[in-house]
Motif scaffolding. Structure first.
Motif, PDB file in Angstrom:
ATOM      1  N   ARG A 179       0.827  -1.210   0.000  1.00 53.98           N
ATOM      2  CA  ARG A 179       0.000   0.000   0.000  1.00 53.98           C
ATOM      3  C   ARG A 179       0.863   1.262   0.000  1.00 53.98           C
ATOM      4  N   LEU A 180       0.400   2.269  -0.755  1.00 54.30           N
ATOM      5  CA  LEU A 180       1.085   3.562  -0.760  1.00 54.30           C
ATOM      6  C   LEU A 180       0.919   4.234   0.594  1.00 54.30           C
ATOM      7  N   VAL A 181       2.008   4.712   1.146  1.00 57.37           N
ATOM      8  CA  VAL A 181       1.994   5.340   2.456  1.00 57.37           C
ATOM      9  C   VAL A 181       1.604   6.816   2.362  1.00 57.37           C
ATOM     10  N   GLU A 182       1.938   7.472   1.249  1.00 53.83           N
ATOM     11  CA  GLU A 182       1.607   8.881   1.079  1.00 53.83           C
ATOM     12  C   GLU A 182       1.223   9.148  -0.378  1.00 53.83           C
ATOM     13  N   GLU A 183       0.673  10.332  -0.605  1.00 55.42           N
ATOM     14  CA  GLU A 183       0.296  10.740  -1.960  1.00 55.42           C
ATOM     15  C   GLU A 183       1.553  10.905  -2.817  1.00 55.42           C
ATOM     16  N   PRO A 184       1.557  10.294  -4.008  1.00 53.17           N
ATOM     17  CA  PRO A 184       2.708  10.509  -4.898  1.00 53.17           C
ATOM     18  C   PRO A 184       2.675  11.925  -5.480  1.00 53.17           C
ATOM     19  N   LYS A 185       3.807  12.605  -5.425  1.00 50.02           N
ATOM     20  CA  LYS A 185       3.907  13.950  -5.974  1.00 50.02           C
ATOM     21  C   LYS A 185       5.063  13.987  -6.969  1.00 50.02           C
ATOM     22  N   VAL A 186       4.751  14.398  -8.185  1.00 58.37           N
ATOM     23  CA  VAL A 186       5.759  14.435  -9.254  1.00 58.37           C
ATOM     24  C   VAL A 186       6.512  15.750  -9.208  1.00 58.37           C
ATOM     25  N   THR A 187       7.826  15.649  -9.353  1.00 54.65           N
ATOM     26  CA  THR A 187       8.659  16.834  -9.551  1.00 54.65           C
ATOM     27  C   THR A 187       9.390  16.657 -10.876  1.00 54.65           C
ATOM     28  N   THR A 188       9.912  17.747 -11.393  1.00 54.47           N
ATOM     29  CA  THR A 188      10.638  17.710 -12.659  1.00 54.47           C
ATOM     30  C   THR A 188      12.087  18.074 -12.406  1.00 54.47           C
ATOM     31  N   THR A 189      13.003  17.253 -12.933  1.00 49.59           N
ATOM     32  CA  THR A 189      14.431  17.513 -12.754  1.00 49.59           C
ATOM     33  C   THR A 189      14.865  18.660 -13.654  1.00 49.59           C
ATOM     34  N   GLU A 190      16.095  19.115 -13.469  1.00 54.46           N
ATOM     35  CA  GLU A 190      16.641  20.188 -14.307  1.00 54.46           C
ATOM     36  C   GLU A 190      16.709  19.780 -15.774  1.00 54.46           C
ATOM     37  N   VAL A 219       8.066   7.292  -3.678  1.00 54.72           N
ATOM     38  CA  VAL A 219       6.966   6.859  -2.831  1.00 54.72           C
ATOM     39  C   VAL A 219       7.457   5.784  -1.861  1.00 54.72           C
ATOM     40  N   THR A 220       6.725   5.624  -0.777  1.00 59.70           N
ATOM     41  CA  THR A 220       6.993   4.543   0.158  1.00 59.70           C
ATOM     42  C   THR A 220       5.849   3.549   0.059  1.00 59.70           C
ATOM     43  N   VAL A 221       6.211   2.274  -0.079  1.00 57.67           N
ATOM     44  CA  VAL A 221       5.220   1.208  -0.178  1.00 57.67           C
ATOM     45  C   VAL A 221       5.317   0.362   1.093  1.00 57.67           C
ATOM     46  N   ALA A 222       4.186   0.195   1.781  1.00 58.79           N
ATOM     47  CA  ALA A 222       4.124  -0.647   2.975  1.00 58.79           C
ATOM     48  C   ALA A 222       3.820  -2.070   2.523  1.00 58.79           C
ATOM     49  N   VAL A 223       4.778  -2.974   2.733  1.00 56.22           N
ATOM     50  CA  VAL A 223       4.658  -4.358   2.299  1.00 56.22           C
ATOM     51  C   VAL A 223       4.532  -5.241   3.539  1.00 56.22           C
ATOM     52  N   THR A 224       3.400  -5.930   3.642  1.00 54.93           N
ATOM     53  CA  THR A 224       3.161  -6.800   4.790  1.00 54.93           C
ATOM     54  C   THR A 224       3.972  -8.077   4.641  1.00 54.93           C
ATOM     55  N   ARG A 225       4.628  -8.473   5.710  1.00 53.17           N
ATOM     56  CA  ARG A 225       5.391  -9.725   5.704  1.00 53.17           C
ATOM     57  C   ARG A 225       4.416 -10.904   5.681  1.00 53.17           C
ATOM     58  N   ASN A 226       4.859 -12.040   5.168  1.00 54.71           N
ATOM     59  CA  ASN A 226       3.964 -13.192   5.033  1.00 54.71           C
ATOM     60  C   ASN A 226       3.999 -14.121   6.251  1.00 54.71           C
ATOM     61  N   PHE A 263       8.612  -0.848   5.154  1.00 50.33           N
ATOM     62  CA  PHE A 263       8.328   0.371   4.407  1.00 50.33           C
ATOM     63  C   PHE A 263       9.479   0.594   3.441  1.00 50.33           C
ATOM     64  N   ILE A 264       9.189   0.407   2.161  1.00 43.41           N
ATOM     65  CA  ILE A 264      10.233   0.372   1.139  1.00 43.41           C
ATOM     66  C   ILE A 264      10.090   1.573   0.212  1.00 43.41           C
ATOM     67  N   ARG A 265      11.190   2.313   0.099  1.00 43.00           N
ATOM     68  CA  ARG A 265      11.223   3.503  -0.751  1.00 43.00           C
ATOM     69  C   ARG A 265      11.384   3.074  -2.205  1.00 43.00           C
ATOM     70  N   CYS A 266      10.561   3.661  -3.090  1.00 42.39           N
ATOM     71  CA  CYS A 266      10.613   3.365  -4.530  1.00 42.39           C
ATOM     72  C   CYS A 266      10.693   4.670  -5.298  1.00 42.39           C
ATOM     73  N   VAL A 267      11.521   4.685  -6.331  1.00 48.49           N
ATOM     74  CA  VAL A 267      11.671   5.849  -7.196  1.00 48.49           C
ATOM     75  C   VAL A 267      11.031   5.523  -8.539  1.00 48.49           C
ATOM     76  N   LEU A 268      10.157   6.419  -8.997  1.00 46.96           N
ATOM     77  CA  LEU A 268       9.436   6.226 -10.259  1.00 46.96           C
ATOM     78  C   LEU A 268       9.803   7.364 -11.201  1.00 46.96           C
ATOM     79  N   TRP A 269      10.039   7.038 -12.461  1.00 52.03           N
ATOM     80  CA  TRP A 269      10.478   8.025 -13.436  1.00 52.03           C
ATOM     81  C   TRP A 269       9.465   8.200 -14.562  1.00 52.03           C
ATOM     82  N   ASN A 270       9.442   9.394 -15.127  1.00 53.57           N
ATOM     83  CA  ASN A 270       8.722   9.768 -16.344  1.00 53.57           C
ATOM     84  C   ASN A 270       7.265   9.320 -16.350  1.00 53.57           C
TER      85      ASN A 270
END
Length: 128
Positions: free
Chosen positions: A9-20, A28-35, A47-54
């Motif tokens: 599950r997404l922990v917070e709202e994804p917000k897009v920024t633009t690089t130079e 985004v941070t994804v909360a992954v439940t252990r099995n 809580f796993i940090r993920c980077v999304l592009w374009n």
């Protein structure tokens, strides 16, 4: 082989920024439940940090919200930085190659509202 697949599950709202250089990015941070349960019988989450592009960043920001379940396929990437005291820190994050939108809390809210309005109309018909 550097391959990661996560569902959580997404922990917070994804917000897009633009690089130079004009690329869109969101982190985004994804909360992954252990099995498995801990000794107290509770499922813990990582809580796993993920980077999304374009396009992945733009679509996820537009269609996904806090609490939505997503699938992320990607690779691990390590970076490092020095803090103000000169201490070196290492950061590991997932760089997403694909994001799948699995469920949305918005859909549940719409369905709940439909059920509520359906139930209220049935009650009003019974009262007629």
């Amino acid at each position: 082989m550097n391959h990661v697949v996560l569902v959580g599950r997404l922990v917070e709202e994804p917000k897009v920024t633009t690089t130079e250089t004009g690329k869109q990015v969101t982190s985004v941070t994804v909360a992954v439940t252990r099995n498995f349960k801990n000794p107290e019988g509770i499922y813990e989450s990582d809580f796993i940090r993920c980077v999304l592009w374009n396009g992945i960043a733009a679509n996820t920001s537009e269609y996904c919200h806090t609490g939505d379940v997503i699938g992320v396929k990607g690779r691990l990437q390590t970076s490092n930085y020095n803090d103000e005291n000169g201490k070196r820190h290492f950061v590991m994050e997932v760089v997403a190659e694909k994001v799948t939108f699995l469920s949305s809390n918005k859909n549940k809210e719409v369905k709940n509202e439909e059920v509520k309005s359906s139930n209220s109309s049935k009650k009003s018909k019974k009262g007629e």
